[in-house]
Enzyme design. Structure first.
Site, short mmCIF file in Angstrom:
data_model
loop_
_atom_site.label_atom_id
_atom_site.label_comp_id
_atom_site.label_asym_id
_atom_site.label_seq_id
_atom_site.Cartn_x
_atom_site.Cartn_y
_atom_site.Cartn_z
N GLY A 14 0.83 -1.22 0.00
CA GLY A 14 0.00 0.00 0.00
C GLY A 14 0.85 1.26 0.00
O GLY A 14 0.70 2.13 0.86
N SER A 15 1.74 1.36 -1.00
CA SER A 15 2.72 2.46 -0.95
C SER A 15 2.69 3.36 -2.19
O SER A 15 3.64 4.09 -2.44
CB SER A 15 4.13 1.88 -0.76
OG SER A 15 4.34 0.80 -1.63
N GLY A 18 0.09 8.10 0.39
CA GLY A 18 0.01 8.20 1.85
C GLY A 18 1.29 7.84 2.60
O GLY A 18 2.41 8.08 2.15
N ILE A 19 1.09 7.24 3.78
CA ILE A 19 2.20 6.88 4.67
C ILE A 19 3.15 5.92 3.96
O ILE A 19 4.38 6.03 4.06
CB ILE A 19 1.64 6.24 5.98
CG1 ILE A 19 0.85 7.27 6.80
CG2 ILE A 19 2.77 5.63 6.81
CD1 ILE A 19 0.03 6.68 7.95
N TYR A 150 -12.74 -2.03 11.73
CA TYR A 150 -11.39 -1.50 11.52
C TYR A 150 -10.56 -1.67 12.79
O TYR A 150 -9.43 -2.17 12.76
CB TYR A 150 -11.48 -0.02 11.12
CG TYR A 150 -10.14 0.68 10.97
CD1 TYR A 150 -9.33 0.40 9.88
CD2 TYR A 150 -9.71 1.63 11.91
CE1 TYR A 150 -8.10 1.05 9.73
CE2 TYR A 150 -8.49 2.28 11.77
CZ TYR A 150 -7.69 1.99 10.67
OH TYR A 150 -6.47 2.62 10.52
N1 LIG Z 1 -4.07 8.15 7.88
C1 LIG Z 1 -4.39 7.93 9.13
O1 LIG Z 1 -4.95 8.79 9.82
C2 LIG Z 1 -4.01 6.61 9.78
C3 LIG Z 1 -4.13 6.49 11.17
C4 LIG Z 1 -3.78 5.30 11.78
C5 LIG Z 1 -3.35 4.24 11.01
N2 LIG Z 1 -3.27 4.37 9.66
C6 LIG Z 1 -2.82 3.19 8.90
O2 LIG Z 1 -1.72 3.55 8.09
C7 LIG Z 1 -1.70 2.75 6.90
C8 LIG Z 1 -1.60 3.67 5.69
O3 LIG Z 1 -2.74 4.51 5.66
P1 LIG Z 1 -2.83 5.85 4.77
O4 LIG Z 1 -3.78 6.75 5.49
O5 LIG Z 1 -1.48 6.29 4.40
O6 LIG Z 1 -3.59 5.29 3.47
P2 LIG Z 1 -4.01 6.04 2.13
O7 LIG Z 1 -3.51 7.43 2.09
O8 LIG Z 1 -5.48 5.83 2.02
O9 LIG Z 1 -3.22 5.18 1.04
C9 LIG Z 1 -3.60 3.87 0.87
C10 LIG Z 1 -2.51 3.13 0.09
O10 LIG Z 1 -2.83 1.75 0.16
C11 LIG Z 1 -3.16 1.28 -1.13
N3 LIG Z 1 -4.30 0.38 -1.02
C12 LIG Z 1 -5.54 0.63 -0.55
N4 LIG Z 1 -6.29 -0.49 -0.58
C13 LIG Z 1 -5.48 -1.46 -1.08
C14 LIG Z 1 -5.66 -2.84 -1.36
N5 LIG Z 1 -6.84 -3.43 -1.17
N6 LIG Z 1 -4.62 -3.54 -1.86
C15 LIG Z 1 -3.43 -2.96 -2.10
N7 LIG Z 1 -3.19 -1.65 -1.86
C16 LIG Z 1 -4.21 -0.91 -1.36
C17 LIG Z 1 -3.47 2.49 -1.97
O11 LIG Z 1 -3.19 2.18 -3.31
P3 LIG Z 1 -4.06 2.66 -4.59
O12 LIG Z 1 -5.11 3.59 -4.10
O13 LIG Z 1 -3.06 3.32 -5.44
O14 LIG Z 1 -4.58 1.41 -5.16
C18 LIG Z 1 -2.49 3.50 -1.37
O15 LIG Z 1 -1.21 3.29 -1.87
C19 LIG Z 1 -2.99 1.92 6.94
O16 LIG Z 1 -2.71 0.64 7.45
C20 LIG Z 1 -3.88 2.69 7.91
O17 LIG Z 1 -4.84 1.87 8.54
C21 LIG Z 1 -3.58 5.53 9.02
#
Ligand SMILES: NC(=O)c1ccc[n+]([C@@H]2O[C@H](COP(=O)([O-])OP(=O)(O)OC[C@H]3O[C@@H](n4cnc5c(N)ncnc54)[C@H](OP(=O)(O)O)[C@@H]3O)[C@@H](O)[C@H]2O)c1
Length: 260
Positions: A14-15, A18-19, A150
């Site tokens: 998932g890169s 975002g993070i 979640y």
């Molecule tokens: N942001 C927050 O506030 C927060 C807080 C606590 C924990 N987290 C955790 O941190 C991690 C990263 O979150 P984020 O907020 O950076 O996410 P994000 O901005 O929504 O980005 C999601 C990334 O994951 C990929 N992705 C989504 N669904 C997928 C799937 N089914 N298979 C493969 N790739 C997938 C997306 O790829 P494409 O869209 O390009 O396909 C994108 O690269 C997650 O585990 C999340 O639960 C986030």
């Protein structure tokens, strides 16, 4: 500080955004070779274009489909560092959450990392070096009522990671969990934009209300930047963090409030 990552090969799930994207970028800045991932060829290609270095490649695989994880594993080379970052997040009232919502959260947020760990941990143990990182969430302990599936999936990530670390005893392999709090990733930007539109407010007003009403326990009082989470992931993945194993490392802006 030299994080000694120059000869390491890393996979971050998932890169493409975002993070995860920021984590891949920081690993590349440290001289590592990185394989990124997103759901589609298009999103992976776009991210590769932004990263723009021969040290990065990408594999499209949707973690919601178990078969695509099997295919991903077949395509991946030997890696030194596995970052199980991918996570989905559907905010819904418990009574509106479907069986599919529950299954999807567990599949993407937990089982993908379980499968990748099963494949790579024995190889890491054999060469006596490796890092497995899981990305959990503050929701694992805050457990908001509208994020039950979640939160359960994320709490199970902490439990699994802690147990997996026990299998590394006596080796130079470590398994750790990073726990971000609310972070301004692409996902959160969409959430803020939609809430602003729905509530007829500015994004700044929505953010300020979020920390007043939804996350009053946050000491940071703002969304963390993706860099603030990514730098912790990269440090814990580095040879410098050799004495940290089986840990849950909080980057939650203090929201969880626990002493340990
Ligand atoms: N942001 C927050 O506030 C927060 C807080 C606590 C924990 N987290 C955790 O941190 C991690 C990263 O979150 P984020 O907020 O950076 O996410 P994000 O901005 O929504 O980005 C999601 C990334 O994951 C990929 N992705 C989504 N669904 C997928 C799937 N089914 N298979 C493969 N790739 C997938 C997306 O790829 P494409 O869209 O390009 O396909 C994108 O690269 C997650 O585990 C999340 O639960 C986030």
């Amino acid at each position: 500080m030299d994080l000694k990552l120059k000869n390491k090969t890393v996979f971050v799930s998932g890169s493409s955004k975002g993070i995860g994207f920021e984590t891949a970028k920081l690993f590349l800045e440290e001289g590592a070779t990185v394989i990124i991932n997103g759901r589609t060829e298009k999103s992976v290609k776009n991210a590769l274009k932004k990263l723009n270095t021969p040290k990065v490649s990408g594999i499209a695989a949707n973690f919601i489909a178990d078969k695509q994880i099997d295919e991903l594993i077949k395509k991946l080379p030997d890696i030194d560092i596995l970052v199980n970052n991918v996570g989905i997040f559907r905010g819904k009232n418990f009574y509106d959450e479907t069986e599919k919502d529950w299954k999807d959260h567990i599949q993407v947020n937990l089982l993908g990392g379980v499968k990748l760990s099963k494949h790579f941990l024995p190889k890491m143990i054999k060469k006596n070096w490796g890092r497995i990182i899981f990305v959990s969430s503050e929701c694992a302990t805050l457990v908001p009522g509208d994020l039950l599936s979640y939160s359960v999936s994320k709490a199970s990530v902490n439990v699994f990671s802690s147990g997996l670390a026990k299998l590394t005893k006596g080796t130079n392999v470590t398994v750790n969990t990073i726990i971000p709090g609310s972070t301004l990733s692409e996902g959160s930007k969409i959430f803020l934009k939609e809430a602003a539109k729905r509530e007829n407010k500015t994004i700044e007003e929505v953010e300020s209300n979020f920390f007043k009403d939804v996350r009053p326990s946050s000491l940071l009082g703002r969304f963390a930047k993706v860099e603030e989470v990514a730098s912790t992931i990269v440090y814990i993945s580095s040879p410098l963090a050799s004495a940290t194993n089986g840990a849950s490392v909080r980057v939650d802006g203090g929201s969880m409030g626990s002493v340990f």
